[in-house]
Motif scaffolding. Structure first.
Motif, PDB file in Angstrom:
ATOM      1  N   ALA A 176      -0.674 -15.054  -3.916  1.00  9.57           N
ATOM      2  CA  ALA A 176      -1.710 -16.027  -4.284  1.00  9.57           C
ATOM      3  C   ALA A 176      -3.068 -15.376  -4.480  1.00  9.57           C
ATOM      4  O   ALA A 176      -3.878 -15.852  -5.276  1.00  9.57           O
ATOM      5  N   TRP A 177      -3.341 -14.294  -3.775  1.00  4.75           N
ATOM      6  CA  TRP A 177      -4.645 -13.628  -3.877  1.00  4.75           C
ATOM      7  C   TRP A 177      -4.862 -13.034  -5.267  1.00  4.75           C
ATOM      8  O   TRP A 177      -5.998 -12.835  -5.685  1.00  4.75           O
ATOM      9  N   ILE A 178      -3.777 -12.775  -6.001  1.00  2.76           N
ATOM     10  CA  ILE A 178      -3.890 -12.330  -7.390  1.00  2.76           C
ATOM     11  C   ILE A 178      -3.840 -13.521  -8.340  1.00  2.76           C
ATOM     12  O   ILE A 178      -4.655 -13.645  -9.258  1.00  2.76           O
ATOM     13  N   LEU A 207      -6.061 -12.163 -17.758  1.00  2.00           N
ATOM     14  CA  LEU A 207      -5.124 -11.058 -17.569  1.00  2.00           C
ATOM     15  C   LEU A 207      -5.825  -9.835 -16.973  1.00  2.00           C
ATOM     16  O   LEU A 207      -5.296  -9.183 -16.062  1.00  2.00           O
ATOM     17  N   VAL A 208      -7.001  -9.526 -17.483  1.00  2.00           N
ATOM     18  CA  VAL A 208      -7.753  -8.379 -16.967  1.00  2.00           C
ATOM     19  C   VAL A 208      -8.142  -8.614 -15.503  1.00  2.00           C
ATOM     20  O   VAL A 208      -8.035  -7.710 -14.655  1.00  2.00           O
ATOM     21  N   LEU A 209      -8.591  -9.825 -15.180  1.00  2.00           N
ATOM     22  CA  LEU A 209      -8.976 -10.144 -13.806  1.00  2.00           C
ATOM     23  C   LEU A 209      -7.798  -9.963 -12.855  1.00  2.00           C
ATOM     24  O   LEU A 209      -7.911  -9.309 -11.809  1.00  2.00           O
ATOM     25  N   GLY A 210      -6.645 -10.560 -13.204  1.00  2.00           N
ATOM     26  CA  GLY A 210      -5.485 -10.456 -12.328  1.00  2.00           C
ATOM     27  C   GLY A 210      -4.989  -9.032 -12.177  1.00  2.00           C
ATOM     28  O   GLY A 210      -4.595  -8.605 -11.080  1.00  2.00           O
ATOM     29  N   THR A 211      -5.000  -8.282 -13.284  1.00  2.00           N
ATOM     30  CA  THR A 211      -4.548  -6.887 -13.219  1.00  2.00           C
ATOM     31  C   THR A 211      -5.485  -6.060 -12.353  1.00  2.00           C
ATOM     32  O   THR A 211      -5.036  -5.224 -11.546  1.00  2.00           O
ATOM     33  N   ALA A 212      -6.783  -6.277 -12.497  1.00  2.00           N
ATOM     34  CA  ALA A 212      -7.754  -5.541 -11.679  1.00  2.00           C
ATOM     35  C   ALA A 212      -7.571  -5.850 -10.202  1.00  2.00           C
ATOM     36  O   ALA A 212      -7.562  -4.934  -9.354  1.00  2.00           O
ATOM     37  N   ILE A 213      -7.409  -7.126  -9.861  1.00  2.00           N
ATOM     38  CA  ILE A 213      -7.218  -7.498  -8.456  1.00  2.00           C
ATOM     39  C   ILE A 213      -5.937  -6.865  -7.913  1.00  2.00           C
ATOM     40  O   ILE A 213      -5.892  -6.349  -6.792  1.00  2.00           O
ATOM     41  N   GLY A 214      -4.869  -6.891  -8.727  1.00  2.00           N
ATOM     42  CA  GLY A 214      -3.602  -6.332  -8.287  1.00  2.00           C
ATOM     43  C   GLY A 214      -3.678  -4.839  -8.016  1.00  2.00           C
ATOM     44  O   GLY A 214      -3.158  -4.348  -7.003  1.00  2.00           O
ATOM     45  N   TRP A 215      -4.332  -4.092  -8.903  1.00  2.00           N
ATOM     46  CA  TRP A 215      -4.434  -2.649  -8.722  1.00  2.00           C
ATOM     47  C   TRP A 215      -5.383  -2.297  -7.579  1.00  2.00           C
ATOM     48  O   TRP A 215      -5.087  -1.424  -6.755  1.00  2.00           O
ATOM     49  N   GLY A 217      -6.079  -4.125  -5.041  1.00  2.00           N
ATOM     50  CA  GLY A 217      -5.471  -4.569  -3.787  1.00  2.00           C
ATOM     51  C   GLY A 217      -4.226  -3.813  -3.388  1.00  2.00           C
ATOM     52  O   GLY A 217      -3.638  -4.097  -2.340  1.00  2.00           O
ATOM     53  N   GLY A 218      -3.782  -2.866  -4.212  1.00  2.00           N
ATOM     54  CA  GLY A 218      -2.637  -2.038  -3.835  1.00  2.00           C
ATOM     55  C   GLY A 218      -1.287  -2.643  -4.154  1.00  2.00           C
ATOM     56  O   GLY A 218      -0.257  -2.167  -3.638  1.00  2.00           O
ATOM     57  N   ALA A 219      -1.255  -3.669  -5.011  1.00  2.00           N
ATOM     58  CA  ALA A 219       0.030  -4.286  -5.350  1.00  2.00           C
ATOM     59  C   ALA A 219       0.824  -3.468  -6.365  1.00  2.00           C
ATOM     60  O   ALA A 219       2.021  -3.691  -6.541  1.00  2.00           O
ATOM     61  N   MET A 220       0.163  -2.538  -7.045  1.00  2.00           N
ATOM     62  CA  MET A 220       0.818  -1.748  -8.086  1.00  2.00           C
ATOM     63  C   MET A 220       0.899  -0.284  -7.660  1.00  2.00           C
ATOM     64  O   MET A 220       0.202   0.151  -6.748  1.00  2.00           O
ATOM     65  N   SER A 221       1.753   0.467  -8.366  1.00  2.00           N
ATOM     66  CA  SER A 221       2.025   1.842  -7.961  1.00  2.00           C
ATOM     67  C   SER A 221       1.938   2.791  -9.149  1.00  2.00           C
ATOM     68  O   SER A 221       2.589   2.571 -10.178  1.00  2.00           O
ATOM     69  N   VAL A 222       1.148   3.857  -8.997  1.00  2.00           N
ATOM     70  CA  VAL A 222       1.021   4.868 -10.054  1.00  2.00           C
ATOM     71  C   VAL A 222       2.348   5.586 -10.313  1.00  2.00           C
ATOM     72  O   VAL A 222       2.726   5.794 -11.475  1.00  2.00           O
ATOM     73  N   PRO A 351       0.643  -6.800 -13.095  1.00  2.00           N
ATOM     74  CA  PRO A 351       1.223  -7.558 -11.982  1.00  2.00           C
ATOM     75  C   PRO A 351       1.829  -8.870 -12.478  1.00  2.00           C
ATOM     76  O   PRO A 351       1.216  -9.586 -13.281  1.00  2.00           O
ATOM     77  N   THR A 352       3.015  -9.177 -12.004  1.00  2.00           N
ATOM     78  CA  THR A 352       3.657 -10.436 -12.398  1.00  2.00           C
ATOM     79  C   THR A 352       2.776 -11.632 -12.070  1.00  2.00           C
ATOM     80  O   THR A 352       2.678 -12.584 -12.843  1.00  2.00           O
ATOM     81  N   ALA A 353       2.115 -11.576 -10.934  1.00  2.00           N
ATOM     82  CA  ALA A 353       1.270 -12.700 -10.503  1.00  2.00           C
ATOM     83  C   ALA A 353       0.069 -12.907 -11.412  1.00  2.00           C
ATOM     84  O   ALA A 353      -0.536 -13.982 -11.402  1.00  2.00           O
ATOM     85  N   ALA A 354      -0.289 -11.896 -12.211  1.00  2.00           N
ATOM     86  CA  ALA A 354      -1.387 -12.044 -13.159  1.00  2.00           C
ATOM     87  C   ALA A 354      -0.908 -12.620 -14.481  1.00  2.00           C
ATOM     88  O   ALA A 354      -1.724 -13.079 -15.290  1.00  2.00           O
TER      89      ALA A 354
END
Length: 561
Positions: A176-178, A207-215, A217-222, A351-354
């Motif tokens: 939900a935070w994303i 989309l940019v907002l959600g992706t930024a929050i996800g990255w 916040g550590g939800a994504m992985s390099v 992020p899927t949530a975005a």
């Protein structure tokens, strides 16, 4: 704005197309990511075949189909001298993605351990679906003329609320935070007249907002991105006639699901065309269904087992400002991504949530439209049309949960489920053939509310026949597939016929309802010279006269060029 030289009054792109492009593009992107994962992880089709054959074939179908619907929108705009016509959204059919994987390809894979044979069966199944939709193109317009708007929009809302909205909602609240900031931004931008600074497109900003929050916040992985980048490779589609014909050699078992799902396709297409008409864009239903059927047939020949179709959501993209350009842009961009094998990489970046909040927005809009564009007296009919799709979704959730536990409803036993408060059997029966069942129930309730008992008798009789042959309330097509339910509908027909014999006067429509019908060109026919409720003279009880059909809805020989 970019403009066509041949018609400077119809711009190729408007600002609203940007919002609609990001919305529909993200929608299709999510679906292609999903079907790619299903092929790889469930059926275990080799990666080279998924990214080298299936996705390029789907890409061809999408670019051709979206270009066609963009053309239809521009043609309609030119014909009616309007600049606000919105193209029909188009992409891989979501219900069919799961059905072809779990009901067609997976059983064959589990039996043979051969993913290629499973893929061949999927191609044959998609081909049959396309043929049935092509046949439906010549039947659907007549069904649409006689079916009340509440029945069609109600069952469409049922699909939207359950299969389009519920899974995204669950994915949103899992992160939900994303998702919630993205959802709030979409609602403000698409439901109000407020604009972002610099008129930044709301879909892009979300989309940019959600992706930024996800990255952040550590939800994504390099490392996941680096691994996914290795899947990038250019591929062009080729015909797979051999695989298609091999799949068609064992066509018998496929018909049990292909026939009802083909009927589902053209009835869903029919309700989507009605939804667009309610929003002000009257498309030729036959042209839409012919395109959907041809897309499935061509896609199967090229190697895609996923039939494309007109999507739920035209009013949403219209409200977002989309016109004709967003459809063409979506087809071109998604096709390029398919040809380059980019979907693995995109799944690792976004992020899927975005992404999924746009689907919940569409669900809200379609659900609201079902009530806003139908008479208040028919609200109960809208709810009745919703119920089979809700039952279908609920039964599917039960099946999936039981399967995850390593069992099934049959193994647990219906009595044990009932003792736990789970009404599995009845919900499963109600939800089978949900689109058709919703239209039957919705139409029946409309005719009963309007005291048009001849129409109600006919609808109940149709329900009895459809139940008897298994197109609704049964797991497969056959003879005497659900006699008890068919008998129930037959008894309803008898009751309605008894009321019809008394020749009651139909319900008198009020002025607001008549005006609503005039605006949307559907529902019960608005007869020439009809007066508001205070002075209207009720007609004799009968099946309602068919709705007025615009020139674009007539047969190809009658339709204007």
């Amino acid at each position: 704005m970019i403009k066509l030289r041949s018609n400077p009054d119809l711009p190729l792109w408007v600002r609203g197309d940007t919002n609609a492009f990001f919305g529909l593009g993200i929608n299709v992107l999510v679906n292609v990511l999903t079907l790619s994962g299903l092929c790889l992880l469930v059926v275990h089709i080799p990666k080279d075949d998924v990214f080298g054959s299936i996705l390029p074939a789907l890409g061809i179908a999408l670019v051709v189909g979206n270009a066609y619907y963009s053309y239809l929108a521009r043609r309609l705009a030119a014909r009616e001298n309007r600049s606000d016509v919105t193209a029909m959204p188009y992409g891989p059919s979501v219900p069919h993605m799961f059905i072809v994987v779990f009901l067609i390809m997976l059983p064959i894979y589990l039996e043979t351990k051969d993913p290629v044979r499973a893929w061949e069966a999927g191609l044959a199944w998609a081909f049959i679906i396309g043929i049935i939709v092509l046949i439906g193109a010549f039947v659907g317009p007549y069904i649409r003329r006689w079916t009340p708007r509440a029945a069609m929009l109600g069952t469409l809302a049922g699909i939207s609320i359950t299969f389009i909205s519920m899974r995204p909602a669950g994915q949103m609240w899992a992160q939900a935070w994303i998702a919630l900031p993205v959802f709030a931004l979409l609602l403000v931008g698409l439901f109000t007249d407020l604009k972002l600074p610099g008129n930044v497109p709301i879909g892009l900003a979300a989309l940019v907002l959600g992706t930024a929050i996800g990255w952040i916040g550590g939800a994504m992985s390099v490392p996941d991105v680096s691994a996914a980048a290795k899947d990038i490779a250019f591929a062009v589609p080729n015909f797979h006639f051999g695989a298609l014909f091999d799949g068609l050699r064992e066509v018998g078992p496929l018909l049990a699901t292909a026939i009802p799902l083909g009927v589902y396709n053209f009835t869903e297409g029919m309700t989507n065309v009605e939804s667009a008409a309610t929003a002000g864009d009257h498309y030729n239903l036959r042209s839409v269904l012919l395109a959907d059927g041809a897309g499935a047939v061509i896609g199967a020949a090229l190697g895609s087992p996923f039939p494309p179709a007109v999507y739920v959501g035209h009013p949403g993209w219209k409200a977002a400002g989309g016109r004709a350009g967003y459809s063409l842009a979506t087809g071109v961009v998604i096709a390029i991504l398919c040809f380059l094998g980019m979907f693995s990489l995109l799944g690792a970046i976004l992020p899927t949530a975005a992404i999924v909040p746009i689907l919940l927005y569409i669900g809200l809009l379609i659900g609201a439209q079902a009530f806003q564009a139908t008479p208040r007296a028919h609200a109960a009919a809208v709810v009745a049309a919703l119920i089979p799709n809700i039952a279908s979704w609920a039964a599917g959730q039960m099946d999936n949960a039981l399967a995850a536990a390593g069992t099934s409803a049959a193994a647990v036993g219906e009595d044990a489920l009932a003792n736990a408060g789970v009404v599995y059997g009845g919900l499963n029966t109600l939800g089978q053939g949900a689109v058709l069942a919703g239209m039957v129930l919705g139409a029946l309730v409309v005719f009963l509310i309007d005291k048009k008992f001849v129409g109600a008798t006919v609808v109940a009789a149709v329900g009895a026949v459809l139940s008897f042959i298994g197109l609704i309330h049964a797991p497969e097509v056959g003879w005497n597939m659900n006699g008890p339910v068919a008998l129930g509908y037959a008894f309803v027909a008898v009751v309605c016929a008894a009321f019809a014999a008394t020749r009651p006067e139909p319900r008198v429509r009020d002025a607001e309802e008549i005006e609503l019908d005039r605006q949307h060109g559907g529902g019960a026919a608005v007869l020439p010279g009809e007066q508001p409720a205070a002075t209207v003279v009720p007609a004799a009880d009968a099946i309602p006269a068919p709705r007025a059909v615009p020139a674009d809805e007539k047969s190809p020989t009658e339709a204007p060029s």
